[in-house]
Design an enzyme around this catalytic site. Sequence first.
Site, PDB file in Angstrom:
ATOM      1  N   GLU A   1      12.412   5.734   4.848  1.00 32.69           N
ATOM      2  CA  GLU A   1      13.278   4.572   4.662  1.00 32.69           C
ATOM      3  C   GLU A   1      14.502   4.909   3.818  1.00 32.69           C
ATOM      4  OE1 GLU A   1      12.653   0.038   3.017  1.00 32.69           O
ATOM      5  OE2 GLU A   1      11.103   0.959   4.257  1.00 32.69           O
TER       6      GLU A   1
ATOM      7  N   ASP B   1       8.538   2.305   4.306  1.00 34.58           N
ATOM      8  CA  ASP B   1       7.627   1.606   3.398  1.00 34.58           C
ATOM      9  C   ASP B   1       6.464   0.995   4.171  1.00 34.58           C
ATOM     10  OD1 ASP B   1       9.073   2.278   1.218  1.00 34.58           O
ATOM     11  OD2 ASP B   1       9.814   0.271   0.763  1.00 34.58           O
TER      12      ASP B   1
ATOM     13  N   TYR C   1       2.701   1.506  -4.834  1.00 34.47           N
ATOM     14  CA  TYR C   1       3.597   0.651  -4.042  1.00 34.47           C
ATOM     15  C   TYR C   1       3.661  -0.754  -4.636  1.00 34.47           C
ATOM     16  CZ  TYR C   1       5.736  -1.449   0.092  1.00 34.47           C
ATOM     17  OH  TYR C   1       6.576  -2.110   0.954  1.00 34.47           O
TER      18      TYR C   1
END
Length: 701
Positions: free
Chosen positions: A7, A103, A310
């Site tokens: 990303e 992600d 995350y």
Amino acid sequence: MKVVIAEKPSVARDIAKVLNITARKTGYIEGRGCAVTWAFGHLVTLQEPGEYDPALKRWSLDTLPFVPDEFKLTLIKNHGVAEQFQLIRTLCEQAEEIVCATDAGREGELIFRYILALCRCEDKPIRRLWLNSLTPEAIQAAFKDLKDGHDYDALYAAARCRSESDWIVGLNATRYYTVRHGQIGGSDRVLWSIGRVQTPVLAMIVERDDTILQFRPQPFWELTTRYREVVFKYSGQRFEQPEKARALLDTITGQPFVISGSAGKEHKEQPPQLFDLTTLQREVNKQHGLSAADTLAAAQNLYEAKLVTYPRTDSRYLSKDLQPGVARIMEKLMAIRAEQIAPLDLARLPFTPRIIDDTKVTDHHAIIPTGVRPRNLGDNDQLVYDAITTQFIAAFYPVCLKQVTTVDGVSRQVPFQAKGTRIIEPGWTILFPKKKLSQDAADDQALPAFSKGESGPHEPSLREGRTKPPGHFTENSLLGAMEAAGKFVEDDTLREALKERGIGTPATRAAIIETLLRRDYIQREKKQLRCTDMGRCLIALIQDPLLKSPEMTGEWEENLKKIERGQLAPDIFMAGISGYIRSLIEHSSARRLDPARWGSCPLCGKEVIKGKRAYGCSGWEEGCPFVLEAEHRGVTLTPRRIQALLQLRILPQPVRIDDEPRILILSTRGLIMDLRLPSADRQKTLVKEDRPAKPLVRDNE
């Protein structure tokens, strides 16, 4: 060749380093039969209406609603995007297999699939790299466990439905209300920005601010007495009339006070649960005043620096397979948190169901530190890192043990009670010295030993107080309200039960707040979030209650989660969204003033009738207090203006008050408010930020 699409460039570099891919090229890194390349977040987006048909570049009611039979994609018009996309397309065309390393969530999946679709490489074999952190160990483990990319088709379907439904509702509603009502204040430059999620959030803030404006403090009286330096409260309800309170005060004045009993009970306050993104944002805002957007940005920085896992997660739990690694993380953290971790037995950490629960971990587990040692963090990054790390350690600490004592007393048969709390074992609270425990301040007094039957003089008194309105939203309380679809609750368990009906997602809530701030619909006043005149005016213009409904938006979000889980067909959801926007525009366009009636009461919904001096609710005999005077700050409201206020809740044509053009609004709580219109310069700024530079085409009204 295998192509890996990340990303961001920084993530691509981390992946290439772990895979020992070192040959740097323009826009990618290659070696060992692999090419690792990157997007810049979103590279691809949905086309604008004018790209389907040039006639749709002009804003007109005649072309609404516009719902494409099939949505088309285009590149985002930012510097360098076209060149990077062309490179990605060339690599994908040469690839035998494409690995999605964006992600690991709904939006990351959308970024990858939209790129794939615009490259016309959807038939290529795809694999999914699912990362919970960016440490070398996590990347290596994820590459050993690559998933079939089509295992995430349902996640992509939910992401696509989110994207397309936001486009349908936002574009059509924004165009409709801007064309229909953009001339408020005599200018055709006001853009009214509507969003599937942002508008219900704005409505919540306006409703709260109206409640506070409408609030009228009511007096009350509390009877207390002081015995042996301890304050006892009257056991009954507080008094709304002073006569009854004074009568009891007279009854007990000069009479002895007798202890009728006491009881002590140990209370355990459990350690805090691990953070999901929303609780992290709320806690940091509450304790340090950091905005939700700044907290998310800091958490993302920490993730990309491999310091935390995350961050865009809605889970506060860890899965069972992570249990063996917790002690290793604690051992690594000893270098910076030795004093906090030393009391823990790392060989026997208490993995309670409040920490480990596979059923409550979906895409990602709770946010925890990775054990990597931080270096040279910025102020916000350091603050957020400290919050995550302390919460992680505290989750494994012992409970806080408190002794809660209740003492009952009586004077001339008038009952009183006192409560006190004593900390026996501080447990986890020792890690939060500045944080108050969840207890009433009045119950925090130290209590001496009392004996049943003891008696003595006391000092009774009467205190007059006044009721208080609810507080204005802060980012902390607004995030809680968004998480629970407007039903803001403090209780973690109840909020967890309501989470399925939340507004937005943990990853988008901060952006929603920032969007409302940027568009001048709300403003910050210290820690508070308050609606502006622009925001209140927009909510008054919107007649459709569903467009402003947190519950409806929460239901849409729940349906998106069902699509993620494969429990709802995307076509059914999108058909509902398309049907809704058609109904909204059809019914809003058909709305006209009814000359045969005045309108409905904003407080109870009954018909309004005309009296000799004013207009009032026909339910006045049942106690409805609504009255609308024909004079407002020197402005005489004509019968047609009265009808407009009662039927539309807003007077579209401005009136001059104190020689300024103002818009009159009748709020849902019965208030008339005159709102200052935005200046011409501010209107132009808003249009420049939010609207294509094409002239509006108005209807005949």
